[in-house]
Enzyme design. Structure first.
Site, PDB file in Angstrom:
ATOM      1  N   GLU A 272     144.232 -45.526  -5.509  1.00 56.27           N
ATOM      2  CA  GLU A 272     143.337 -45.661  -4.352  1.00 56.27           C
ATOM      3  C   GLU A 272     143.895 -45.027  -3.076  1.00 56.27           C
ATOM      4  O   GLU A 272     143.871 -45.617  -2.005  1.00 56.27           O
ATOM      5  CB  GLU A 272     142.962 -47.141  -4.153  1.00 56.27           C
ATOM      6  CG  GLU A 272     142.168 -47.646  -5.353  1.00 56.27           C
ATOM      7  CD  GLU A 272     141.786 -49.138  -5.324  1.00 56.27           C
ATOM      8  OE1 GLU A 272     142.158 -49.830  -4.363  1.00 56.27           O
ATOM      9  OE2 GLU A 272     141.103 -49.570  -6.263  1.00 56.27           O
TER      10      GLU A 272
ATOM     11  N   GLU B 102     139.230 -48.063 -13.075  1.00 56.41           N
ATOM     12  CA  GLU B 102     139.399 -49.482 -12.730  1.00 56.41           C
ATOM     13  C   GLU B 102     138.082 -49.993 -12.175  1.00 56.41           C
ATOM     14  O   GLU B 102     137.539 -49.402 -11.243  1.00 56.41           O
ATOM     15  CB  GLU B 102     140.504 -49.658 -11.676  1.00 56.41           C
ATOM     16  CG  GLU B 102     140.784 -51.119 -11.349  1.00 56.41           C
ATOM     17  CD  GLU B 102     141.734 -51.311 -10.160  1.00 56.41           C
ATOM     18  OE1 GLU B 102     142.787 -50.631 -10.095  1.00 56.41           O
ATOM     19  OE2 GLU B 102     141.405 -52.143  -9.289  1.00 56.41           O
TER      20      GLU B 102
END
Ligand SMILES: *[C@@H]1O[C@H](CO)[C@@H](O)[C@H](O)[C@H]1NC(C)=O
Ligand SMILES: *[C@@H]1O[C@H](CO)[C@@H](O)[C@H](O)[C@H]1NC(C)=O
Length: 389
Positions: free
Chosen positions: A199, A317
């Protein structure tokens, strides 16, 4: 679309939950396909394990307990059997703290800290380390259960925070990662894929990188993988950027990294909002709300087709509700309305793999955090797996 997917889900769900059929030994379900819309990887089904220590808390609760990679009970029979049932289950090892994790191997690092609560640390934690004996134990479990492993590497090592808010700058220092991969290869541990960072793309979460710098870093990772694993047949894939989709960032990333560097374009999905949201249970049952995320899947599919046709999109994810999920919702039956709908949607938009956050840990675990007993979504996944055979 959502209606059809939901109907299939209801049929599957009623098979298991209506008492007369549940008692039967064998249930055969035939799905008659006519045309195909897209193609997934043979091993579409994936779940994640995360680094969170038990001190990870959100909204006055600490739902990770001992489910993190550093303290999970690897001798649990239920855990092993739960993984084995999918033969193989993909497992993606990673999460927020991976970019603060060093590997206790080689001589490029001298200090091996433990994750501790630290208000000025990224995500409220200090740096931590992975001892190689723990890595050995994890691999023993993966081997025994035939799991297919994606390992998320620390992409911030060697970089520094710029003056500009969350932007990190400088070259990736790959020495520690290289020592770790070399150790892993020398032990014969089979890694399906290495992923770089978590991220850090687009606007990031706690930290972010510019797309062209990240692209250069992932080229470096590809070179290391090619060098350590010269056999093309068994060479691990390279995945990135493991974060939230943004058209400009993803385009630049694919253009600068160039052909055949990235094998899977991993993106994260938390389309249900914060775990604490009181309306979470309503969103999960609202097909119009659930379909909004289709736009993102469509945009990504187009960008990968145009700028990275050698790669496929992967959901790297996806936990539904962020900050560890909803306490009374994400591990219960109702979550399946979101989850199974997502699986169908994801496949439709050509994603190769879907990694559910999490196999265990947080409020969204497929397995219960303390008892390891499967939650309803685990069986949803298993039904999908069985109908694919
Ligand atoms: C900070 O980063 C943003 C986004 O990349 C950029 O638009 C802005 O100009 C930067 N500001 C400074 C002071 O560098
Ligand atoms: C685990 O099981 C306990 C006891 O049934 C329950 O209170 C808890 O909410 C469950 N948690 C998860 C994440 O599955």
């Amino acid at each position: 679309m959502a209606g059809l997917r939901l109907a299939v889900f209801c049929v599957l769900a009623s098979l298991c939950f209506s008492s007369s059929l549940c008692a039967a030994d064998d249930v055969e379900v035939f799905v008659k396909g006519v045309t195909s819309l897209a193609k997934t990887d043979d091993n579409f089904i994936c779940a994640t394990l995360d680094w969170w220590p038990s001190e990870k808390c959100d909204y006055n609760q600490c739902p990770w307990e001992k489910a993190g990679l550093l303290n999970l009970d690897l001798n649990s029979k239920i855990l092993a059997n739960a993984i084995k049932a999918f033969d193989p289950l993909r497992i993606r090892l990673g999460g927020s703290l991976q970019d603060q994790l060093v590997y206790q191997v080689g001589d490029s690092i001298k200090k091996f800290p433990h994750f501790k609560r630290r208000d000025d640390g990224l995500f409220g934690f200090s740096r931590g380390s992975l001892p190689m004996d723990r890595w050995d134990q994890l691999n023993a479990l993966f081997k025994q259960t035939n799991a297919k492993i994606t390992f998320g590497l620390n992409a911030l090592h060697g970089k520094r925070k710029s003056d500009n808010s969350t932007l990190w700058v400088g070259e990736w220092n790959s020495k520690n990662a290289r020592d770790f991969m070399k150790y892993t290869a020398s032990k014969g541990y089979i890694i399906d894929s290495y992923e770089l960072g978590n991220e850090l793309c687009a606007s990031g979460v706690s930290a972010r990188l510019e797309a062209d710098q990240y692209a250069k870093d992932i080229i470096q990772l590809k070179e290391i993988v090619k060098e350590l694993y010269p056999d093309r047949e068994t060479q691990p894939k390279v995945l990135g950027p493991a974060g939230f989709y943004d058209t400009e960032w993803f385009k630049t990333f694919l253009e600068v990294s160039g052909p055949h560097v990235v094998d899977g374009v991993t993106h994260h999905i938390y389309n249900l909002g914060a775990g604490v949201d009181k309306t979470l249970i309503n969103k999960i049952q609202d097909p119009y709300f659930l379909d909004e995320i289709a736009e993102t899947f469509k945009d990504l599919e187009n960008v990968v087709k145009e700028f990275g046709p050698w790669a496929g999109p992967w959901v790297g994810e996806s936990g539904g509700a962020y900050n560890s999920g909803g306490k009374d919702v994400s591990h219960t039956f109702v979550n399946g309305f979101w989850y199974l709908d997502q699986l169908g949607m994801t496949a439709t938009f050509n994603n190769k793999v879907y990694c559910r956050q999490s196999l265990i840990g947080g409020n969204y675990g497929l397995l219960n955090t303390t008892s390891f007993i499967p939650n309803p979504d685990y069986y949803g996944y298993l039904l999908l797996f069985l109908t694919r055979k």
